[in-house]
Write a protein that holds these residues in place. Structure first.
Motif, short mmCIF file in Angstrom:
data_model
loop_
_atom_site.label_atom_id
_atom_site.label_comp_id
_atom_site.label_asym_id
_atom_site.label_seq_id
_atom_site.Cartn_x
_atom_site.Cartn_y
_atom_site.Cartn_z
N ALA A 64 -23.16 7.21 4.15
CA ALA A 64 -22.10 6.27 4.53
C ALA A 64 -21.47 6.67 5.86
O ALA A 64 -21.21 5.82 6.72
N LEU A 65 -21.23 7.98 6.05
CA LEU A 65 -20.68 8.45 7.32
C LEU A 65 -21.64 8.19 8.47
O LEU A 65 -21.23 7.78 9.56
N ALA A 66 -22.95 8.42 8.22
CA ALA A 66 -23.95 8.18 9.26
C ALA A 66 -24.01 6.70 9.63
O ALA A 66 -24.09 6.35 10.82
N LEU A 67 -23.95 5.83 8.63
CA LEU A 67 -23.96 4.40 8.91
C LEU A 67 -22.72 3.99 9.71
O LEU A 67 -22.81 3.14 10.61
N GLY A 68 -21.58 4.61 9.39
CA GLY A 68 -20.37 4.30 10.15
C GLY A 68 -20.49 4.71 11.61
O GLY A 68 -20.10 3.96 12.50
N VAL A 69 -21.07 5.89 11.85
CA VAL A 69 -21.27 6.36 13.22
C VAL A 69 -22.25 5.46 13.97
O VAL A 69 -22.03 5.10 15.13
N VAL A 70 -23.35 5.08 13.30
CA VAL A 70 -24.34 4.20 13.92
C VAL A 70 -23.73 2.84 14.25
O VAL A 70 -23.95 2.28 15.33
N PHE A 71 -22.94 2.31 13.32
CA PHE A 71 -22.29 1.02 13.54
C PHE A 71 -21.34 1.10 14.72
O PHE A 71 -21.29 0.20 15.57
N TRP A 72 -20.58 2.20 14.80
CA TRP A 72 -19.67 2.39 15.93
C TRP A 72 -20.43 2.48 17.24
O TRP A 72 -20.01 1.91 18.26
N ALA A 73 -21.57 3.19 17.23
CA ALA A 73 -22.37 3.33 18.45
C ALA A 73 -22.96 1.99 18.88
O ALA A 73 -23.01 1.67 20.07
N ILE A 74 -23.40 1.19 17.91
CA ILE A 74 -23.97 -0.12 18.23
C ILE A 74 -22.92 -1.02 18.85
O ILE A 74 -23.19 -1.77 19.80
N LEU A 75 -21.70 -0.96 18.33
CA LEU A 75 -20.63 -1.80 18.86
C LEU A 75 -20.21 -1.39 20.27
O LEU A 75 -19.47 -2.14 20.92
N ARG A 76 -20.64 -0.23 20.72
CA ARG A 76 -20.37 0.17 22.10
C ARG A 76 -21.19 -0.67 23.07
O ARG A 76 -20.87 -0.75 24.25
N ILE A 77 -22.28 -1.27 22.57
CA ILE A 77 -23.12 -2.15 23.39
C ILE A 77 -22.47 -3.53 23.43
O ILE A 77 -22.18 -4.12 22.38
N ARG A 78 -22.26 -4.05 24.61
CA ARG A 78 -21.50 -5.29 24.73
C ARG A 78 -22.16 -6.45 24.00
O ARG A 78 -21.49 -7.25 23.34
N LYS A 79 -23.46 -6.59 24.12
CA LYS A 79 -24.16 -7.71 23.47
C LYS A 79 -24.00 -7.62 21.96
O LYS A 79 -23.75 -8.65 21.28
N ALA A 80 -24.13 -6.44 21.39
CA ALA A 80 -23.96 -6.27 19.95
C ALA A 80 -22.52 -6.58 19.54
O ALA A 80 -22.28 -7.20 18.50
N ARG A 81 -21.56 -6.15 20.36
CA ARG A 81 -20.16 -6.43 20.05
C ARG A 81 -19.87 -7.92 20.12
O ARG A 81 -19.08 -8.44 19.34
N TRP A 82 -20.54 -8.63 21.07
CA TRP A 82 -20.37 -10.08 21.17
C TRP A 82 -20.83 -10.77 19.90
O TRP A 82 -20.14 -11.64 19.37
N TRP A 83 -22.00 -10.39 19.38
CA TRP A 83 -22.52 -11.00 18.16
C TRP A 83 -21.64 -10.65 16.95
O TRP A 83 -21.47 -11.46 16.04
N PHE A 84 -21.09 -9.45 16.95
CA PHE A 84 -20.18 -9.08 15.86
C PHE A 84 -18.91 -9.93 15.90
O PHE A 84 -18.43 -10.41 14.86
N HIS A 85 -18.38 -10.14 17.10
CA HIS A 85 -17.20 -11.00 17.24
C HIS A 85 -17.54 -12.44 16.88
O HIS A 85 -16.70 -13.15 16.30
N ARG A 86 -18.75 -12.87 17.19
CA ARG A 86 -19.17 -14.23 16.80
C ARG A 86 -19.28 -14.33 15.29
O ARG A 86 -18.92 -15.36 14.69
N PHE A 87 -19.76 -13.27 14.65
CA PHE A 87 -19.85 -13.24 13.19
C PHE A 87 -18.46 -13.31 12.55
O PHE A 87 -18.27 -14.01 11.54
N LEU A 88 -17.50 -12.61 13.13
CA LEU A 88 -16.13 -12.64 12.59
C LEU A 88 -15.57 -14.05 12.58
O LEU A 88 -14.83 -14.43 11.66
N LEU A 89 -15.90 -14.85 13.59
CA LEU A 89 -15.40 -16.22 13.65
C LEU A 89 -15.98 -17.09 12.55
O LEU A 89 -15.38 -18.10 12.17
N ALA A 90 -17.16 -16.70 12.02
CA ALA A 90 -17.81 -17.50 10.99
C ALA A 90 -17.42 -17.08 9.58
O ALA A 90 -17.75 -17.77 8.61
#
Length: 264
Positions: free
Chosen positions: A174-200
């Protein structure tokens, strides 16, 4: 990098500086006086450096520029517009009012999230108690029965056995997944899709839309009210929004306005 100033401190700074400027005090004297009255160490350090920059001939907006991460682009732009137009005192009052509304909006959002957070913590706590403490004691009784257990019961037994045997591995995963998720969100394109997902997402998406639209309208309004041009206001407003979907939409709108189009 470690300096931090609360919204309340920014509100007081804007209001007090506005009063002093309106009373005829120089910006340097006002900043030095506010530094002496500041409660937090970060504010004392920042105003000390700002005072040194002003004493060397720099404008207040230029002196605040190195602390854009602390005050935000909106704060510095409002100060810059006020200095250029000679309406610094009025613009600081507008800014204090906007920061007050921002603090109230943040309080409402936090208040709306408290109940779901409590429910989630309670659910996780109950499930953890059942899986790690209660089930290991009662499940052996079911295993000794010479009857075929229902599928749901067998799944529950298997899950409890797995969770009990691999507790450390589950926590580390679970900790590793949290770190990976945080690292992925550092990428702007991935963060954009995550923000798009939040709107849905139901309910949450409506809250995200409301918060971003409120921030967009109020920020654009205060910039136009302060005398900023529409193109510059759109660019500044886009940088103040947290959601990248809205931010990119405003950038596109700004390019359209720059080519002669209307905001609507």
């Amino acid at each position: 990098s470690f300096l931090s100033v609360s919204i309340q401190e920014q509100i007081l700074f804007a209001r007090h500086l506005s009063l002093m400027a309106k009373a005829g005090m120089s910006i340097l004297d006002s900043v030095n006086l506010l530094r002496e009255q500041a409660r937090s160490r970060s504010m004392k350090v920042i105003l000390g450096e700002v005072g040194k920059a002003i004493s060397n001939g720099q404008f207040l907006s230029v002196a605040l520029e190195p602390y854009k991460r602390v005050f935000g682009e909106l704060f510095i732009n409002i100060v810059r517009i006020g200095e250029n137009s000679g309406t610094l005192s009025e613009n600081l009052i507008y800014l204090a009012e906007e920061l007050t509304k921002k603090r109230q909006l943040r309080s409402k959002v936090v208040g709306a999230m408290v109940y779901p957070a409590i429910i989630m913590v309670g659910v996780v706590g109950v499930v953890s108690f059942l899986v790690f403490f209660l089930f290991p004691k009662i499940l052996p009784v079911f295993e000794t029965l010479n009857v075929k257990l229902p599928l749901s019961t067998r799944i529950l037994i298997g899950f409890a056995d797995f969770a009990t045997e691999y507790t450390i591995s589950i926590i580390l995963a679970a900790l590793a997944l949290g770190v990976v998720f945080w690292a992925i969100l550092r990428i702007r394109k991935a963060r954009w899709w995550f923000h798009r997902f939040l709107l849905a997402v139901p309910v949450l998406g409506g809250m995200v839309r409301s918060v971003n639209m409120a921030s967009f309208c109020r920020t654009l309004a205060i910039l136009l009210r302060s005398g900023s041009k529409i193109i510059e206001s759109i660019g500044t407003t886009s940088n103040t929004l947290e959601n990248l979907v809205y931010r990119d939409a405003l950038v596109t709108a700004g390019e359209s306005i720059r080519k002669g189009g209307q905001l609507s």
